[in-house]
Design an enzyme around this catalytic site. Structure first.
Site, PDB file in Angstrom:
ATOM      1  N   LEU A 181       0.861  -1.178   0.000  1.00  0.00           N
ATOM      2  CA  LEU A 181       0.000   0.000   0.000  1.00  0.00           C
ATOM      3  C   LEU A 181       0.894   1.223   0.000  1.00  0.00           C
ATOM      4  O   LEU A 181       1.991   1.204   0.571  1.00  0.00           O
ATOM      5  CB  LEU A 181      -0.900   0.035   1.242  1.00  0.00           C
ATOM      6  CG  LEU A 181      -1.953  -1.061   1.415  1.00  0.00           C
ATOM      7  CD1 LEU A 181      -2.700  -0.838   2.726  1.00  0.00           C
ATOM      8  CD2 LEU A 181      -2.918  -1.098   0.247  1.00  0.00           C
ATOM      9  N   ASP A 182       0.429   2.311  -0.617  1.00  0.00           N
ATOM     10  CA  ASP A 182       1.180   3.560  -0.548  1.00  0.00           C
ATOM     11  C   ASP A 182       1.298   4.026   0.902  1.00  0.00           C
ATOM     12  O   ASP A 182       0.480   3.664   1.756  1.00  0.00           O
ATOM     13  CB  ASP A 182       0.458   4.656  -1.346  1.00  0.00           C
ATOM     14  CG  ASP A 182       0.378   4.336  -2.825  1.00  0.00           C
ATOM     15  OD1 ASP A 182       1.242   3.603  -3.319  1.00  0.00           O
ATOM     16  OD2 ASP A 182      -0.564   4.835  -3.475  1.00  0.00           O
ATOM     17  N   LYS A 183       2.284   4.840   1.162  1.00  0.00           N
ATOM     18  CA  LYS A 183       2.520   5.349   2.514  1.00  0.00           C
ATOM     19  C   LYS A 183       1.259   5.955   3.123  1.00  0.00           C
ATOM     20  O   LYS A 183       0.918   5.673   4.273  1.00  0.00           O
ATOM     21  CB  LYS A 183       3.636   6.406   2.477  1.00  0.00           C
ATOM     22  CG  LYS A 183       3.879   7.096   3.808  1.00  0.00           C
ATOM     23  CD  LYS A 183       4.906   8.205   3.671  1.00  0.00           C
ATOM     24  CE  LYS A 183       5.068   8.968   4.975  1.00  0.00           C
ATOM     25  NZ  LYS A 183       6.009  10.108   4.837  1.00  0.00           N
ATOM     26  N   THR A 214      -1.887   5.521   2.239  1.00  0.00           N
ATOM     27  CA  THR A 214      -3.083   4.688   2.149  1.00  0.00           C
ATOM     28  C   THR A 214      -3.133   3.796   3.387  1.00  0.00           C
ATOM     29  O   THR A 214      -2.144   3.154   3.726  1.00  0.00           O
ATOM     30  CB  THR A 214      -3.065   3.819   0.879  1.00  0.00           C
ATOM     31  OG1 THR A 214      -3.058   4.665  -0.266  1.00  0.00           O
ATOM     32  CG2 THR A 214      -4.283   2.912   0.816  1.00  0.00           C
ATOM     33  N   ARG A 261      -5.477   5.562  -7.850  1.00  0.00           N
ATOM     34  CA  ARG A 261      -5.279   7.007  -7.920  1.00  0.00           C
ATOM     35  C   ARG A 261      -5.164   7.499  -9.362  1.00  0.00           C
ATOM     36  O   ARG A 261      -5.757   8.511  -9.740  1.00  0.00           O
ATOM     37  CB  ARG A 261      -4.033   7.393  -7.121  1.00  0.00           C
ATOM     38  CG  ARG A 261      -4.144   7.043  -5.643  1.00  0.00           C
ATOM     39  CD  ARG A 261      -2.787   7.012  -4.949  1.00  0.00           C
ATOM     40  NE  ARG A 261      -2.151   8.320  -4.980  1.00  0.00           N
ATOM     41  CZ  ARG A 261      -0.866   8.511  -4.652  1.00  0.00           C
ATOM     42  NH1 ARG A 261      -0.099   7.477  -4.298  1.00  0.00           N
ATOM     43  NH2 ARG A 261      -0.359   9.713  -4.690  1.00  0.00           N
TER      44      ARG A 261
END
Length: 325
Positions: free
Chosen positions: A147-149, A151, A247
């Protein structure tokens, strides 16, 4: 004579200030490599990372320094080659001998990477369980998906190699069901949409992803749950797992994620009224949360289901949006 001043901070970061006395007649990356005894690729990576500035602007690698310019360079300390255990609280929803399911908070990076050598989910889990699957290497042990930082939500991390291989295979075969909650600017044209658009690295900004014909296939299913004054609450299912997929796909259809500083910076200013700006003020990071996971256990085949409610910051924004729409 060119002056080079060097200072070192307590965190190991080294700062250089170079006063150019005469035109060197060569590109900036070559010039820095020569003056600071760096490899050219290292110098280029510092420029690309925004760690080189001339008069408060970030220059290009191809810039040729001029006499009188002052070049400021920040060189971070070397990254550790092996992830270190750290005593960091982590919300584990499930754990057995093969793997864990974790509810990751926003702001936590999944694994060590340049700029984030410590404080990651991997560091925390190494302290908790002692050892993770070696697949992924020394910095990314056990990571099945990321997961992105910024998220939040559910992540699967493997403890043993056999479980890791089976989970990775299930992910590749789209057996692992993953669904997110997101808020997007504006209103979708339909309550349900399917986006199929190939994704690859942005041609000019390598930190970003873009829709690139002929790149890697990516498929996202989108369902509107609520229609607010100038935004929608969405349920989003990933059928593929490309970097920044949700995104970029939402940006591609003209409805980027609320709070996304990379793909929707200032988007609210183009919408009518004060409501969008107030929502943007309340959502301090991208409104994206990995809310649901469903997959067969990699060792027993038992169907497992997990869910994670919206964290407090996003839940508060939802309540405000409902109340004012």
């Amino acid at each position: 004579m060119t002056r080079v001043e060097r200072t070192e901070g307590p965190d190991g970061l080294v700062a250089y200030q170079i006063q150019v006395d005469e035109p060197p007649g060569q590109r900036l990356d070559r010039y820095l490599a020569e003056k600071l005894s760096l490899s050219r690729s290292h110098a280029a990576s510092l420029i690309e990372a925004g760690r080189v500035r001339i008069a408060d602007r970030v220059p290009k690698k191809s810039h040729v320094p001029e006499a009188g310019e002052t070049i400021v360079v920040e060189v971070p300390p070397p990254e550790p080659t092996v992830a270190e255990p750290q005593d960091i609280p982590v919300d584990v929803l499930f754990e057995d001998e093969g793997f864990l399911v974790v509810n990751k908070p926003a702001g936590m990076v999944v694994h060590p990477a340049p700029g984030h050598p410590r404080g990651t989910l991997v560091n925390a889990l190494l302290h908790r369980v002692g050892q993770l699957s070696p697949i992924g290497g020394a910095r990314r042990p056990g990571i099945v998906h990321r997961l992105d930082k910024d998220t939040s939500g559910l992540v699967i991390v493997a403890k043993q190699e056999r479980a890791h291989r089976r989970l990775a295979d299930a992910l590749a075969r789209r057996v692992i069901f993953r669904r997110y909650l997101a808020a997007s600017w504006g209103h979708l044209s339909d309550d349900k949409l399917r986006v199929e658009a190939e994704l690859g690295r942005h041609r000019r900004d390598r930190k970003r992803v873009a829709v690139v014909p002929g790149a890697r296939p990516a498929v996202t299913e989108i369902e509107r749950l609520e229609r607010w004054k100038a935004a929608d609450l969405l349920r989003v299912r990933l059928l593929t797992g490309r970097t920044h997929q949700i995104r970029v796909h939402l940006r591609h259809i003209g409805h980027p994620v609320v709070g996304d500083r990379q793909y929707a910076a200032g988007w609210e200013r183009g919408l009518e009224g004060r409501w969008p700006q107030e929502l943007a003020r309340r959502v301090r990071r991208q409104f994206l949360h990995a809310a649901e996971l469903r997959f067969p256990h990699p060792l027993t085949g038992q169907l497992l289901e997990f869910s994670a409610p919206l964290p407090r910051d996003l839940a508060a924004a939802v309540e405000w949006a409902r109340r004012t729409s």
